[in-house]
Design an enzyme around this catalytic site. Structure first.
Site, PDB file in Angstrom:
ATOM      1  N   SER A  38     -11.588   6.379   8.378  1.00  0.00           N
ATOM      2  CA  SER A  38     -12.710   6.038   9.258  1.00  0.00           C
ATOM      3  C   SER A  38     -13.090   4.801   8.953  1.00  0.00           C
ATOM      4  O   SER A  38     -14.007   3.974   9.849  1.00  0.00           O
ATOM      5  CB  SER A  38     -13.676   6.807   9.237  1.00  0.00           C
ATOM      6  OG  SER A  38     -14.314   7.234   7.732  1.00  0.00           O
TER       7      SER A  38
ATOM      8  N   THR B 294      -5.027  -4.203   1.883  1.00  0.00           N
ATOM      9  CA  THR B 294      -5.675  -2.957   2.326  1.00  0.00           C
ATOM     10  C   THR B 294      -6.982  -2.838   1.828  1.00  0.00           C
ATOM     11  O   THR B 294      -8.058  -3.376   1.916  1.00  0.00           O
ATOM     12  CB  THR B 294      -4.800  -1.784   2.541  1.00  0.00           C
ATOM     13  OG1 THR B 294      -4.410  -1.552   1.249  1.00  0.00           O
ATOM     14  CG2 THR B 294      -3.618  -2.053   3.449  1.00  0.00           C
TER      15      THR B 294
ATOM     16  N   THR C 291       1.536   2.577  -3.750  1.00  0.00           N
ATOM     17  CA  THR C 291       1.225   1.709  -2.133  1.00  0.00           C
ATOM     18  C   THR C 291       0.912   0.395  -2.921  1.00  0.00           C
ATOM     19  O   THR C 291      -0.137  -0.249  -2.870  1.00  0.00           O
ATOM     20  CB  THR C 291       0.106   2.330  -1.602  1.00  0.00           C
ATOM     21  OG1 THR C 291       0.072   1.652  -0.415  1.00  0.00           O
ATOM     22  CG2 THR C 291      -1.363   2.303  -2.171  1.00  0.00           C
TER      23      THR C 291
ATOM     24  N   ASN D   3     -11.940   6.694  -0.820  1.00  0.00           N
ATOM     25  CA  ASN D   3     -10.847   7.580  -0.332  1.00  0.00           C
ATOM     26  C   ASN D   3     -11.225   8.841   0.501  1.00  0.00           C
ATOM     27  O   ASN D   3     -10.392   9.227   1.422  1.00  0.00           O
ATOM     28  CB  ASN D   3      -9.782   8.010  -1.403  1.00  0.00           C
ATOM     29  CG  ASN D   3      -9.074   6.949  -1.935  1.00  0.00           C
ATOM     30  OD1 ASN D   3      -7.997   6.607  -1.435  1.00  0.00           O
ATOM     31  ND2 ASN D   3      -9.484   6.490  -2.995  1.00  0.00           N
TER      32      ASN D   3
ATOM     33  N   GLU E  65      -9.003   0.992  -7.013  1.00  0.00           N
ATOM     34  CA  GLU E  65     -10.011   1.411  -5.889  1.00  0.00           C
ATOM     35  C   GLU E  65     -11.225   1.993  -6.775  1.00  0.00           C
ATOM     36  O   GLU E  65     -11.101   2.879  -7.604  1.00  0.00           O
ATOM     37  CB  GLU E  65      -9.516   2.513  -4.867  1.00  0.00           C
ATOM     38  CG  GLU E  65      -8.498   1.960  -4.012  1.00  0.00           C
ATOM     39  CD  GLU E  65      -8.064   3.016  -3.093  1.00  0.00           C
ATOM     40  OE1 GLU E  65      -7.563   2.491  -2.117  1.00  0.00           O
ATOM     41  OE2 GLU E  65      -7.977   4.176  -3.421  1.00  0.00           O
TER      42      GLU E  65
ATOM     43  N   LYS F  32       0.124  -6.842  -3.467  1.00  0.00           N
ATOM     44  CA  LYS F  32      -1.162  -5.930  -3.099  1.00  0.00           C
ATOM     45  C   LYS F  32      -0.978  -4.611  -3.627  1.00  0.00           C
ATOM     46  O   LYS F  32       0.204  -3.897  -3.672  1.00  0.00           O
ATOM     47  CB  LYS F  32      -1.250  -5.976  -1.431  1.00  0.00           C
ATOM     48  CG  LYS F  32      -0.113  -5.102  -0.615  1.00  0.00           C
ATOM     49  CD  LYS F  32      -0.252  -3.614  -0.804  1.00  0.00           C
ATOM     50  CE  LYS F  32      -1.487  -3.196  -0.074  1.00  0.00           C
ATOM     51  NZ  LYS F  32      -1.836  -1.572  -0.104  1.00  0.00           N
TER      52      LYS F  32
END
Length: 406
Positions: A406, A152, A189, A401, A275, A178
């Site tokens: 979007s 992702t 996640t 985040n 991230e 992942k």
């Protein structure tokens, strides 16, 4: 033991995989559906998130693993199929049944995993149309395309395989994973799929997986958010034809060593790919009375937002490390603690007996500018130790985040 970071789930005998774009993600350039398939039914087990809110695919996978075997795994990215009620459960079941029918195997022998946005209905029609395309592409070199299809916000795929021997018989274990955000101890996640051609008893496979997860994925934190869809599953199809491992002898521990090496590598890759992250942080706590306390303390340090931001800024703010140890809710003597910052080639002592020591600020900054930073802590109170992994906290984490949906 031979390690290859360019091969993953199709490295062991009898495994095929494929990854395609089926239409869950908006961009046709991004793969979003993967299938892993074993030529024969495999012994299988899994470990799952401890979050009380669990994704529909995870619930179906747990149910299908009641018989301790599986032959295929179907995974989609771009949609977690979580908090979607009965509709989500039906769609997770349908993923298994459609995949099983197309492969001519029982639906109960298909495991299901999903990752992506929570609370959005899953586009099952896209998956239905994509399954025959993915199956047509299954091959023994398809591991990388499958790894591409499960990511992702990851910036790169995460794959590894290891070859070892059981009484002279070559055995291979491979994996893909992942994970980038919503990563916190007890898994988040993140998904990890492990394949091996090892011949092993189902009970021992489960024990080995749980033991390995405890010292790898369960010692990673990116942002403190435990997710809903995490799972680690392993399939062992026995095609290496080694003598069956049915007791905890030297063969079991040879396998466990390979499994630990594989999972720790992937756990570190997940932490490093946090991230917005620019640095991997490794916290080593030694001199502790017991391993559990050492683990709690190491996790507290790598999960501290203040420590993470200090590392991002290459600021040798060792006081934040002491602070994180202090609120970890485990007993230790602060007056015995030493702390050093280190990289692969150098280290510097910044705290001794819980207090400041003279150190070269320039050298400390130089160490903290490295991509991989170690925080070595010694409590001088015992012989136990533990390691945990995290990453720095950057401006980009908020940006990623802030507009994730979007």
């Amino acid at each position: 033991m031979k390690i290859n970071i360019n091969k993953g789930v199709t490295a062991p005998k009898g495994f095929k995989a494929a990854g395609i774009h089926c239409g869950i993600k908006k961009s046709s350039l991004k793969k979003d559906l993967a299938i892993i398939y074993s030529d024969v039914t495999a012994t299988a087990c899994g470990v799952y998130t401890k979050n009380k809110v669990k994704g529909a695919p995870l619930l179906i996978t747990k149910e299908h693993l009641n018989n301790k075997c599986a032959q295929a795994i179907i995974i989609n990215s771009g949609n977690a199929n979580t908090c979607t009620g009965d509709d989500g459960l039906e769609k997770a079941k349908k993923m298994a049944s459609l995949c099983g029918k197309a492969l001519n195997i029982k639906a109960d022998d298909v495991l299901v995993a999903s990752t992506g946005v929570i609370g959005v209905p899953l586009n099952i029609d896209a998956i239905k149309d994509g399954i025959p395309i993915a199956i047509a592409q299954l091959n023994s070199y398809g591991g990388h395309s499958a790894a591409e299809a499960i990511i992702t916000t990851d910036t790169a795929t995460k794959e590894i395989s290891i070859e070892f021997q059981i009484n002279g018989t070559p055995v291979v274990i491979g994996a893909m994973a992942k994970g980038s955000g919503m990563i916190h101890p007890n898994m988040a996640t993140m998904l990890s799929f492990i394949t091996t051609d090892l011949n092993i008893d189902a009970k021992l496979l489960k024990e080995a997986l749980k033991s390995s997860v405890d010292i790898s994925y369960n010692r990673v934190s990116v942002d403190g958010d435990s997710s809903t869809n995490d799972m680690v599953v392993i399939l062992a199809n026995g095609l290496a034809n080694n003598d069956n491992i049915n007791e905890k002898d030297h063969n079991y521990y040879t396998f466990l060593e390979a499994l630990n090496t594989l999972n720790i590598h992937l756990a570190k890759e997940i932490a490093k790919d946090g991230e917005g992250a620019t640095k991997l942080i490794e916290c080593n706590v030694s001199g502790c009375k017991n391993e559990k306390s050492a683990e709690i303390l190491a996790k507290s340090v790598i999960n501290s937002s203040l420590v993470k931001t200090a590392i991002f800024g290459s600021d040798a703010n060792w006081g934040r490390v002491l602070c994180a140890l202090g609120y970890a809710n485990t007993e230790f003597n602060p007056n015995l603690v030493t702390v050093e910052f280190a990289c692969e080639t150098d280290s510097i002592l910044v705290c001794a007996n819980g207090c400041y020591v003279e150190f070269d600020e320039g050298k400390a900054k130089e160490i903290l500018l490295k991509d991989d930073v170690k925080i070595n802590i010694n409590l001088h109170s015992g012989k136990a130790s533990a390691t945990a992994w995290g990453c720095d906290l950057t401006y980009d984490y908020v940006k990623i985040n802030g507009d994730y949906r979007s």
